[in-house]
Structures are given as structure tokens and as C-alpha cells.
Design a protein around this motif. Structure first.
Motif, PDB file in Angstrom:
ATOM      1  N   LYS A 204      38.686  38.078  40.613  1.00 30.27           N
ATOM      2  CA  LYS A 204      38.472  38.321  42.041  1.00 30.27           C
ATOM      3  C   LYS A 204      37.934  37.056  42.725  1.00 30.27           C
ATOM      4  N   LEU A 205      36.962  36.408  42.098  1.00 24.58           N
ATOM      5  CA  LEU A 205      36.394  35.171  42.658  1.00 24.58           C
ATOM      6  C   LEU A 205      37.444  34.065  42.723  1.00 24.58           C
ATOM      7  N   PHE A 206      38.213  33.938  41.637  1.00 26.68           N
ATOM      8  CA  PHE A 206      39.226  32.885  41.579  1.00 26.68           C
ATOM      9  C   PHE A 206      40.282  33.081  42.671  1.00 26.68           C
ATOM     10  N   PHE A 207      40.801  34.305  42.786  1.00 25.69           N
ATOM     11  CA  PHE A 207      41.885  34.514  43.748  1.00 25.69           C
ATOM     12  C   PHE A 207      41.395  34.468  45.195  1.00 25.69           C
ATOM     13  N   ALA A 208      40.123  34.786  45.412  1.00 26.05           N
ATOM     14  CA  ALA A 208      39.562  34.617  46.764  1.00 26.05           C
ATOM     15  C   ALA A 208      39.552  33.125  47.126  1.00 26.05           C
ATOM     16  N   ALA A 209      39.138  32.288  46.180  1.00 27.96           N
ATOM     17  CA  ALA A 209      39.141  30.836  46.414  1.00 27.96           C
ATOM     18  C   ALA A 209      40.572  30.320  46.535  1.00 27.96           C
TER      19      ALA A 209
END
Length: 189
Positions: A178-183
Motif C-alpha cells: 500500500k505504501l509503495f503503490f501510493a508513492a
């Protein structure tokens, strides 16, 4: 153009981290790259950096298993280094002089773009890992980087059994994703 079997052997050695193959590539091509960089507003340190970056590009290509060298290794390395150096000069907003060129050139722009994209993704993943927090970061590192088994991880992190550790790993992985794809979403145009 048929590739020299010695150069194919060097690439295979590079893909297997063979020290002798790596040293041979350095010995055969570093001076050419150093001359290119120094004759075009660079220093010996710049030449070492650029050559190292080119070796990483070559290493990744060699390890991919799909790379076909369609020119001399010298030409390929020169083209990659030339492109990397021009890019660095442009980033530094320095004057970009006319550069000497070999008779053969290789279109490496696409490969360099892919390499740059991959580096950006690694940086985003590293940043996502930093924001993940503990114990998730350590748990994922223990499994994916240190290659520890779930039973060992369960004992180390205080889980009652491997299934509970596996469950927690899954939750941590979803948070990281989730963090990666938000970035990633914020970085794409």
C-alpha cells in the motif's frame, strides 16, 4: 554481427560474479572510458563512477538471460558510458561538448531508461520500507533479505508458531504494498 565467444564468456562470467571476468572487463575497457570522461570535462573520479554504473547496467543485462550482444563489448560499454556521461553533464547543467565517437554506436537509451526506472522503483521501495515501521520492517527483512525460515522468525519475534508469523508477514507485506503503490502513483505522470 557474430559475437566473439570470448566476449560471451566474459558476459557469462560477469553474470556469475566471476572475479576474473569482471577484472578482465575492467582491464580491457576502463582506460577507454577514462579517456572519454577526462577529455569531456570530467575527472578520474567521474570516470570510475560512470564505469561502475555501466558495469551495473551490463551486469543486469547479463543476468537477465535474454541479453544478446550485437556489437563489440567495447562498443556497448562505450555507448553506455557516453550516454551516462552526457546525462550527468546535462543534470549538472554543464556545457555539453561534441564528443568523439566510435564508428559503431549502440542504441542504449531504452536500456538506460529502464535502468533509471528500476532505480527509481528501488528508491520508492526503500522509502516505503522506512515508513513501514517496526516490527514489520525487520520481519520482512528477515524473510526476504536474510532468507530466514518462518519457524526461526516466529522464535525471534516472539510469535507462538510459524503460522502466526506467516500471518503477520502477510499483513506487513500488504502494508508495504500500500505504501509503495501510493508513492508510485504520486511519481507517475
Amino acid at each position: 554481427m557474430k559475437t566473439d565467444p570470448r566476449e560471451i564468456a566474459l558476459l557469462e562470467g560477469l553474470a556469475k560474479d566471476d572475479r576474473q571476468a569482471i577484472e578482465t572487463i575492467y582491464k580491457q575497457h576502463y582506460n577507454m572510458v577514462q579517456a572519454l570522461i577526462i577529455n569531456n570535462n570530467g575527472s578520474a573520479d567521474d570516470a570510475r563512477d560512470i564505469f561502475q554504473e555501466a558495469m551495473i547496467v551490463l551486469y543486469e543485462k547479463a543476468r537477465s538471460g535474454t541479453f544478446e550482444l550485437n556489437c563489440l563489448l567495447k562498443t556497448y560499454i562505450y555507448s553506455v558510458c557516453r550516454r551516462l556521461w552526457l546525462k550527468r553533464l546535462q543534470q549538472q547543467q554543464k556545457f555539453v561538448p561534441e564528443m568523439d565517437s566510435l564508428s559503431e554506436t549502440v542504441a542504449v537509451e531504452e536500456e538506460l531508461e529502464m535502468h533509471g526506472q528500476r532505480n527509481t522503483e528501488f528508491q520508492m521501495m526503500e522509502k516505503a520500507m522506512q515508513h513501514l515501521g517496526e516490527p514489520c520492517r525487520s520481519l520482512l527483512e528477515a524473510f526476504y533479505i536474510q532468507k530466514r525460515n518462518m519457524l526461526d522468525i516466529a522464535g525471534h519475534f516472539g510469535y507462538t508458531n510459524a503460522d502466526n508469523a506467516k500471518n503477520q508477514k502477510y499483513k506487513c507485506l500488504m502494508r508495504l504494498k500500500k505504501l509503495f503503490f501510493a508513492a508510485y502513483k504520486n511519481n507517475t505522470p
